[in-house]
Design a protein around this motif. Structure first.
Motif, PDB file in Angstrom:
ATOM      1  N   LEU A   6      22.952   3.576  41.259  1.00  0.00           N
ATOM      2  CA  LEU A   6      23.340   2.183  41.044  1.00  0.00           C
ATOM      3  C   LEU A   6      24.713   2.096  40.385  1.00  0.00           C
ATOM      4  O   LEU A   6      25.538   1.250  40.742  1.00  0.00           O
ATOM      5  CB  LEU A   6      22.285   1.484  40.188  1.00  0.00           C
ATOM      6  N   TRP A  20      22.535  -6.475  42.244  1.00  0.00           N
ATOM      7  CA  TRP A  20      22.863  -6.378  40.825  1.00  0.00           C
ATOM      8  C   TRP A  20      21.654  -6.707  39.949  1.00  0.00           C
ATOM      9  O   TRP A  20      21.543  -6.185  38.832  1.00  0.00           O
ATOM     10  CB  TRP A  20      24.042  -7.302  40.520  1.00  0.00           C
ATOM     11  N   ALA A  66      20.001  -3.525  39.660  1.00  0.00           N
ATOM     12  CA  ALA A  66      20.746  -2.644  38.756  1.00  0.00           C
ATOM     13  C   ALA A  66      20.372  -2.911  37.305  1.00  0.00           C
ATOM     14  O   ALA A  66      20.153  -1.986  36.517  1.00  0.00           O
ATOM     15  CB  ALA A  66      22.245  -2.833  38.966  1.00  0.00           C
ATOM     16  N   GLN A 100      22.947   5.717  47.366  1.00  0.00           N
ATOM     17  CA  GLN A 100      21.523   5.504  47.130  1.00  0.00           C
ATOM     18  C   GLN A 100      20.670   6.722  47.486  1.00  0.00           C
ATOM     19  O   GLN A 100      19.486   6.781  47.142  1.00  0.00           O
ATOM     20  CB  GLN A 100      21.040   4.283  47.917  1.00  0.00           C
ATOM     21  N   VAL A 156      16.138   1.097  42.815  1.00  0.00           N
ATOM     22  CA  VAL A 156      17.218   1.557  43.684  1.00  0.00           C
ATOM     23  C   VAL A 156      16.866   1.301  45.148  1.00  0.00           C
ATOM     24  O   VAL A 156      17.711   0.870  45.943  1.00  0.00           O
ATOM     25  CB  VAL A 156      17.497   3.051  43.450  1.00  0.00           C
ATOM     26  N   GLY A 216      17.187  -2.336  45.698  1.00  0.00           N
ATOM     27  CA  GLY A 216      18.604  -2.686  45.664  1.00  0.00           C
ATOM     28  C   GLY A 216      19.337  -2.264  46.913  1.00  0.00           C
ATOM     29  O   GLY A 216      20.309  -2.901  47.320  1.00  0.00           O
ATOM     30  N   SER A 256      22.566  -3.771  49.672  1.00  0.00           N
ATOM     31  CA  SER A 256      23.802  -3.017  49.454  1.00  0.00           C
ATOM     32  C   SER A 256      24.721  -2.958  50.654  1.00  0.00           C
ATOM     33  O   SER A 256      25.758  -2.327  50.594  1.00  0.00           O
ATOM     34  CB  SER A 256      23.464  -1.566  49.040  1.00  0.00           C
TER      35      SER A 256
END
Length: 313
Positions: free
Chosen positions: A112, A131, A134, A253, A289, A292, A296
Motif C-alpha cells: 500500500l 486509500w 490503506a 500489490q 490490500v 484496495g 488501484s
C-alpha cells in the motif's frame, strides 16, 4: 498496456516478492537477537551492499553497459538511500528486538505504501476506496503493535522496533519507485547494478572497517550471503522489470504474499512457531490490500517531467 505485458509483469513481481520474503528471517539469522547478537545491523547493511556492488561491477563490465545519463542520477541516488541503506539498516535493528513473524505483519503495509509513493511520484490516480483500505491496513498494523507490546508486559504502547519497521517500509517504497522510474531507460538489471555500484564508496570501506572481531555463527554468514546476493541484487532483476511491465500500482500489490511467505520461512529457518494472532492480523492486513487492489487501476496519468519514456501507469 498489453495484457501479456501485465501478466508477465505480475509474474516477475511475484518472483521478486518470493525472494524478498526470505529477507526477514535471513536478516534475523545474520544479526541475531538482542540477547544473542551475531553481526551488527550496520555491518549487515554495508556488507550486503558491498557484496552486491562487486557482483554489479562484474555484470556491468560483462554487458558493456554505458554510464547512466545525467538525469538518471537523482532517482538512482534515491534508490540507494531507500533500498541500499535505509531499509536494511532499519530492518536489521528492528529484527534484533522482534521476531521475523512480527516484522512480517508490519511490513505487510509495504504494497500500500509503495502504491501511494507511485501515485505521488508518478502522478498516478486511485479511487477513494483504495486509500480507505490503506488507512484500514495501517490501523490494523497499529493495533497489532499495541497488542504485542501489552502481551510482552510493556503495557499498551508502541515498541521502538515498530517505528523502525515503519521507517523501513517507507524507505523501501521510495527506493522501489525511483528505481522503477529509470528502469525503462536503463533496464532492470542495470538499475540495481548502478544503485549498488554508487553505494560502493561507502559500503565497501564501511564493511571492512566494521568487520567482526568476534566469533560469528555460520548461519549468520549464510544469512548475510543470502541478503547480499538475492535480497540486494538478484531479486531486483525481477522486481524492477515487473513494476514497469505490469504497472507500479498493480504489481506492488503482489507484495500481499510477502507476510505469509516470511512467516512460513521463519518456521524452518528460525524455529519460530506459527502464532494464530500473528496469522490473523497478517491475513487482515492482506485483506485490506486485496480489497484496495480493486480500486488501484488508475486513469492514464500525465508523465512527470523527465520521464516521458516511462511506461509506468
Amino acid at each position: 498496456m498489453k495484457l501479456k505485458d501485465e501478466t508477465l509483469g505480475m509474474g516477475l513481481g511475484i518472483l521478486g516478492v518470493a525472494i524478498f520474503a526470505v529477507t526477514l528471517p535471513m536478516t534475523r539469522l545474520a544479526t541475531g537477537t538482542h540477547d544473542a547478537p551475531q553481526l551488527s545491523p550496520w555491518f549487515v547493511t554495508l556488507a550486503r551492499a558491498a557484496l552486491a556492488g562487486c557482483l554489479s561491477i562484474i555484470f556491468l563490465l560483462a554487458t558493456r553497459s554505458p554510464l547512466p545519463q545525467r538525469h538518471h542520477w537523482k532517482p538512482l541516488g534515491l534508490a540507494v538511500l531507500g533500498n541500499t541503506l535505509g531499509y536494511p539498516l532499519l530492518l536489521g535493528y528492528a529484527l534484533r528486538i522482534v521476531t521475523a513473524s512480527h516484522a512480517a505483519v508490519i511490513t505487510a503495509l509495504l504494497p500500500l505504501v509503495t502504491a501511494a509513493v507511485a501515485a505521488w511520484v508518478l502522478h498516478q490516480r486511485a479511487k477513494l476506496g483504495f486509500w480507505v483500505c490503506a488507512v484500514a491496513g495501517s490501523l490494523l498494523a497499529v493495533a497489532f503493535s499495541v497488542l504485542r507490546a501489552h502481551q510482552g508486559g510493556a503495557g499498551f504502547g508502541f515498541e521502538w522496533a515498530d517505528l523502525l519497521l515503519l521507517g523501513a517500509v517507507f524507505a523501501a517504497a521510495i527506493g522501489y519507485i525511483y528505481g522503477a522510474q529509470v528502469t525503462p531507460a536503463l533496464g532492470a538489471e542495470r538499475v540495481i547494478c548502478w544503485v549498488c555500484v554508487m553505494a560502493l564508496p561507502v559500503s565497501l570501506p564501511g564493511a571492512l572497517w566494521l568487520w567482526p572481531q568476534h566469533a560469528v555463527a555460520a548461519s549468520a554468514w549464510g544469512g548475510l550471503l543470502y541478503v547480499g546476493v538475492f535480497s540486494m541484487w538478484a531479486g531486483f532483476f525481477a522486481w524492477y522489470r515487473g513494476l514497469v511491465l505490469g504497472g507500479a500500482l498493480r504489481v506492488s500489490q503482489a507484495q500481499l504474499l510477502q507476510p505469509f511467505l516470511s512467516i512460513l520461512a521463519a518456521v524452518p529457518l528460525l524455529g519460530e512457531a506459527l502464532d494464530g494472532v500473528t496469522l490473523a492480523f497478517a491475513a487482515a492486513v492482506v485483506a485490506t490490500v486485496v480489497i484496495g487492489k480493486q480500486f488501484s487501476r488508475p486513469a492514464t496519468p500525465a508523465h512527470p517531467a523527465g520521464v516521458a519514456t516511462s511506461p509506468l501507469r
